[in-house]
Scaffold this motif. Sequence first.
Motif, short mmCIF file in Angstrom:
data_model
loop_
_atom_site.label_atom_id
_atom_site.label_comp_id
_atom_site.label_asym_id
_atom_site.label_seq_id
_atom_site.Cartn_x
_atom_site.Cartn_y
_atom_site.Cartn_z
N ARG A 88 -36.86 -58.26 -50.17
CA ARG A 88 -36.68 -59.48 -49.48
C ARG A 88 -35.37 -59.09 -48.58
N THR A 89 -34.36 -58.56 -48.94
CA THR A 89 -33.32 -58.18 -48.08
C THR A 89 -33.69 -57.43 -47.13
N GLU A 92 -35.70 -59.17 -44.17
CA GLU A 92 -34.82 -59.82 -43.53
C GLU A 92 -34.21 -59.33 -42.21
N ASN A 94 -33.73 -57.06 -39.04
CA ASN A 94 -34.30 -56.87 -37.71
C ASN A 94 -34.02 -55.62 -37.25
N THR A 251 -25.01 -55.47 -42.12
CA THR A 251 -26.05 -56.51 -42.72
C THR A 251 -26.83 -56.15 -43.78
#
Length: 386
Positions: A88-89, A92, A94, A251
């Motif tokens: 999931r990380t 997410e 980009n 990020t």
Amino acid sequence: MEWYSTQALLPSVEAKEHSQQLIRHINETIDRAGGWIDFSDFMNQLLYAPGLGYYAAGAVKLGPAGDFTTAPEMTPLFARTLAHPLARTLGELNSQDTTILELGAGTGQLAQDLLKALEKKDCLPKRYAILEVSTDLRQRQQEKICQLPPDLQRRVEWLEHWPTELEGVVLANEVLDALPVQRVRWQNGQWHQWGIAVMEEGWRWQTQPLPESSPLLAGMPIMTDYPEPYDTEVALAAEGLMTLLGQTLKTGRAFFIDYGFPAREFIHPQRSGGTLMCHYRHHAHGDPFLYPGLQDITAHVDFTRVARAARRAGMQVETWQTQAAWLIEEGILHELEKVHGETNTDYRAVSAVQKLLSPAEMGELFKVLVLGRGSENESALISLGL
């Protein structure tokens, strides 16, 4: 007779000589420091002295022939469950330049299982980096990774130093507990710092008074209702790691899985002896002077101090749960159902998952702290006392 005096558990002649080399090295370090070093420096030498410390030398550490075992060694279902939040990380972000950085990767079993699980989810990182201080464990990791298909092997690299920038995931399973800690004592209405001196008969514990302004005492409760003497540990090294994390992780998320408590349980009147623990051939005891360089030394994690340091570094607390609650939420029971009926797998998988979830085993003592750049989890902050 003490368990470590039994013949079956005595170190070999070669191991004893290795231990003596480390003792001489530490004695020289203490002598150069003026006859006393604090416990954090002592523990750092025991574990990480180049070529001599427990993690820097070549003895087998994990598994039946070692001193302890970890969740990834028990069952691949741990990694397959962990792959869900990691995927999931990564999904997410980009970015095509994602990294999973694993700190202290053990035998490489977690890395191997995670890469296979992420490949099935079509969510592989561009690279899987491992930061490992142990020469022996790095070699075992390389052997594990060589069992993977070539495409997965090419993604793995070993780092010599902490990276300057990273997008993706930082992963640390049972790493915080192995970082050096300071030991402090509350006695006669004052805090003292434990250290080590050298006497004719060998090492000896000695304390020195701590000034009230010492960073070791930040966040300590008023000790009015606490017994004296009262010993506890402070992991400034773990707080330093959070500072690095805040500077590096641009990020993504960082996942810390370890045994420990929030501050209200870590510094509790009934925990007057602290949490320092040593592990030698699957036996736990409290003597860090025993078999220097041949045994692991750990302390439970004060997750409140760690989370507070992470927030100072610009990170947000996204999750803080018991390992049992987190694994169930991330689907470990569903992963267990998938292996039901597999030859010679079913019973072992059930037994391992039971240990991971049971309050009497790892389920409640182990916690999961997830740090990120998103919104904070207010209930987690309250539970941590922040």
